[in-house]
Design an enzyme around this catalytic site. Structure first.
Site, PDB file in Angstrom:
ATOM      1  CB  SER C  68      -1.543   7.514  -2.492  1.00  0.00           C
ATOM      2  OG  SER C  68      -1.100   6.527  -1.378  1.00  0.00           O
ATOM      3  CE  LYS C  71      -2.259   8.864   0.983  1.00  0.00           C
ATOM      4  NZ  LYS C  71      -0.819   8.587   1.034  1.00  0.00           N
ATOM      5  CE1 TYR C 195      -5.044   6.697   3.977  1.00  0.00           C
ATOM      6  CE2 TYR C 195      -4.237   4.658   4.631  1.00  0.00           C
ATOM      7  CZ  TYR C 195      -4.011   5.971   3.905  1.00  0.00           C
ATOM      8  OH  TYR C 195      -2.926   6.104   3.352  1.00  0.00           O
ATOM      9  CE1 TYR C 247       2.818   9.497  -0.521  1.00  0.00           C
ATOM     10  CE2 TYR C 247       3.856   8.445  -2.283  1.00  0.00           C
ATOM     11  CZ  TYR C 247       2.605   8.559  -1.363  1.00  0.00           C
ATOM     12  OH  TYR C 247       1.663   7.859  -1.541  1.00  0.00           O
ATOM     13  CB  VAL C 265       1.864   1.886  -4.062  1.00  0.00           C
ATOM     14  CG1 VAL C 265       2.928   2.640  -2.838  1.00  0.00           C
ATOM     15  CG2 VAL C 265       0.533   1.370  -3.093  1.00  0.00           C
TER      16      VAL C 265
END
Lengths: 313, 313, 313, 313
Positions: C68, C71, C195, C247, C265
């Site tokens: 992530s 991103k 993605y 998050y 992760v």
């Protein structure tokens, strides 16, 4: 002909006449061209009484896309195949949410609230599929419908199925979401392929009312005497139809019509009057909850006139 | 005595015997001392058939706290007072949530999903109150119960009401929340005072089954012939009981028992078999959804044995 | 070498030493075998100060799956391509929900809360793709990473990408769900293909800290002087990282570490100290929110020691 | 006077001039008459730099209702009283919901997401109260504000407090809801009495900017040298302000302004530039999220011009 029969015919004819004249017809489902193309003025109504008498009016032999009404029959078929362990995959409580909601799935770890919301019906289809080829599973569902309706001419509208498959992103989302929790076993494409196809079955009111007779008569076809499901199971399918058959309009349907029923976005509704008869109605225009507007109005009129509500005269 | 009557007596006695012996009794509600103090071994069952025959077994004359069962009667009373404009304040869809959930109220701007979750019953009580003094409104509710049960000795357990008032923070939250949306008109303390008191009415199974007879018989007391509500309204109250009477266990109750019913945390359940009879059962232990564990088991057994399910034999 | 530099080196070495000895290491992500296989004892830490000094310790040159963290870079790239109209497709508020929640999407009609939850990052990837072939879009993203890290050897771990593609049902659900609201334009398979692949980019702490320098220095690589984004945009990307980068652990990260950061992760975290330096840390074990357990602990220690928190000394 | 000081004065004056001329002023809060009565054209701005220089413009000495800005100071006070065990009662994550949402409380068993939504601030007030009389607790809060602002003339607007108490049904709901989970210890009336009163404190921009100085300067009043909180605690309060200070507009505030800040429905905003200065702005018109429309616009302009964003120049 008995007096009751005459009354039934009169009721069906008068209600159909009135409905065909009503200007408020709801909105025809337009998310795929095949459904949008249907004549909004169409109206069909068929009641098959316990003694086998058929009262029919309007476009009662025109086939339409049964859509979610198929969920009643796939539930019946799946219960026959896997028994009550089906309820490990699907609940039987009203969802309090629209037909395609995904919120509840997140809160309850992928287990759909009941077999009549989209997610639940997809999980049921997955159980029917269980390792077979999609073509075989679909064949089994179609033959079951033909058997129940006593009409081998019933088919699937491939154009409808193909359209749903091309645009059904929300159903694809639901199926993948359940897959992530292990609630869908088969490849998502397989399960959805079968699901989209059984929703695309075309039937007339007459065929549908015939197919639903076992639910009104203790699980048994009253004419042939053939048992479709055990008496207790028929009773329970009716219970789930009553509490969950119309998404977040289920309470309203119970309140106004007072019969177990299942609607589809094609504008059809199958309703069951236990011990009395099986009813199918079709009018393509939908209300805000996605249920047939005049279909429900006709059923409300009919149960009141015949005193068929399960909640009292 | 007719054969049916004998059968009914036998069924009621046998089921009561079995239930009194069962070791699995659920958990008695313990959030207030007055409820926690009840004997978990108590069990009562009364069925009053259409012809007036009363089949009774067990602790059928012991009064218990009817709690949420009172919501059926306040709904009836409020419909009589304000008619269908009641439905502007309260919906009639299953909530898909526990009895005291506040989430749905936020999403739907203070309008409760149905009159049988706490928020909905508080809104209904507020309509009954509508400008009167709490004492008057409460008197009216109590007299209505006494009239329906044909027993002027029915009273309110003040200790229960006082306990609820002292500890009912979640209900106070619900009422104030609705007040913030204008769904509660009267001072919150007044409305809740009446609400906590009508939940604290004490009745026996015999009194409760008597009071519920009008719902089984088209809105009319079959013995006195007095009309309590119009036939259509009785039917509709039954429909709401079926879809919403057991919180997020409503689907399960419909599936297993197949009758409209309303439970209370005191362990009582009132069930209605349209055209056939009125049933009250009491066993204080509750299941995970807060409904009487053996009460539901007894009703499941009874409807199966008598063939009284509204969903088929 | 300045005193500050010496201090920085000492801090980095001491913290890395301590972290390598700590027994509490969290749980390595195990949903795909490629991630589960990583040595839980690995730990790397690299800080690149404003003047270009690099303090590095531990496994600082071992490539790991950035997941992530990618991103941040796809957001930067997409803002460069479509400008602020990106914010029509994605919000910039914290979600208050886990990384893969779908609930908020239903409430807010398919528009993800921010670009750092999975749904938001998929929507951003869809904007980068916008009509091109997946291969081209992916090439562009990879070249951007190589350019920023000044290292053309950075590659995508195809085994990781393939595993994610095979098992990423929840991401497939999210993408189809957004597609149903028109928030995803391209075929879902294309968008997800890109993605899953950009999440599978492998980088070392050294490469990652280098790639993040423009965010610490007003949008400009302080060594080459090349502008990556306008100063205001760099500032705003940092703001979104701070409020949404971890998050539903974003508030905790801000509270404890006090720097904009983004975790993956794979166990990596990129953190940005505006005007002071760029930091990358890697330890594969995760905490309950899915963020690197020792990574965050190291950053908390580091910002405290260096006085680099953006919220005060 | 240093050049910086001149620049600061110029910036404050020019921005205030521009804001006073802007026609778009948002909507003044109207839920109680005392707030609705305020002049929508009012605008005040005060910046106190690290060296103590005060740049002030507009209605900088007019007291207004600080409302939710008081939550920053009650949090500070409560942390001083009970330390980090405060965080057992209140989280520190953004809620992703409006200021008065109750949904999250149901999901998370009565523990509010953070101390700056209403529920969280009520829980904090309950900790301050902890067994004392409301009058004492309120006195303590007021004296703390007077001490921080170095102005003993600060008072509570009793009319505002009384109005809130009369109409604050949603806050009463929140408090009772938390009480039902044991998150509120004291009688709800006591806790809410103190809460409504501290929200009704009246202060001017000058007083507010003075009171906030310790947050910009490591927990210490830079002029008197008195320590209000430990350095780490000041830093952390700032972090919570940044992620949670503007309800579901917190991400937007961080994105546009780039400073920790807390707004109130009275139209005030307190913002903190760590190491640089303390800022208070006031303009009564609110945007859709309930934050001062021109207040935020002024802060956006100011941080950009002064380069005070914590996310980079």
């Amino acid at each position: 002909m008995s007096r009751t029969v005459t009354d039934l015919d009169a009721a069906v004819n008068e209600i159909a006449d009135e409905m065909r004249r009503r200007p408020d017809r709801g909105e025809v489902a337009a998310y795929i061209p095949e459904l949008a193309r249907v004549d909004p003025g169409a109206f069909g109504l068929v009641v098959i009484a316990a003694d086998g008498h058929v009262a029919a009016a309007g476009d009662c032999d025109t086939p339409f896309s049964i859509q979610s009404i198929s969920k009643v029959f796939t539930l019946t078929l799946a219960l026959g195949m896997v028994g009550d362990r089906l309820w490990r995959r699907v609940g039987r409580e009203p969802s309090g949410s629209p037909f395609n909601s995904i919120v509840q799935l997140e809160r309850e770890r992928g287990v759909p609230r009941n077999p009549f919301i989209n997610a639940g019906a997809i999980a049921v289809t997955d159980l029917i599929l269980s390792g077979h080829q999609p073509r075989e599973a679909l064949g089994e569902i179609l033959r079951f419908m033909q058997f129940l309706a006593r009409d081998a001419s019933i088919t699937i509208d491939e154009a409808v199925a193909a359209s749903e498959q091309r645009t059904g992103f929300r159903n694809i989302a639901l199926a993948n979401y359940m897959k992530s929790f292990g609630v869908v076993d088969n490849p998502v494409d397989y399960t959805l392929g079968v699901y989209f196809h059984h929703c695309a079955i075309s039937m007339s009111c007459r065929q549908l009312a015939t197919a639903g007779r076992f639910l009104a008569h203790s699980g048994r076809d009253p004419e042939t005497g053939l048992s479709v499901v055990q008496v207790e199971r028929a009773r329970r399918i009716n219970a789930v139809m009553l509490t969950c058959g119309h998404y977040d309009g289920s309470g309203e349907f119970a309140y106004r019509v007072g019969l177990p029923g299942k609607s589809g976005v094609g504008g059809g509704i199958l309703a069951v009057a236990p011990g009395r008869g099986s009813i199918a109605v079709w009018s393509p225009g939908l209300d805000a909850s996605g249920n047939s507007h005049l279909g429900r109005a006709a059923l409300e009129r009919l149960t009141k006139r015949l005193g068929w509500s399960i909640f009292g005269l």
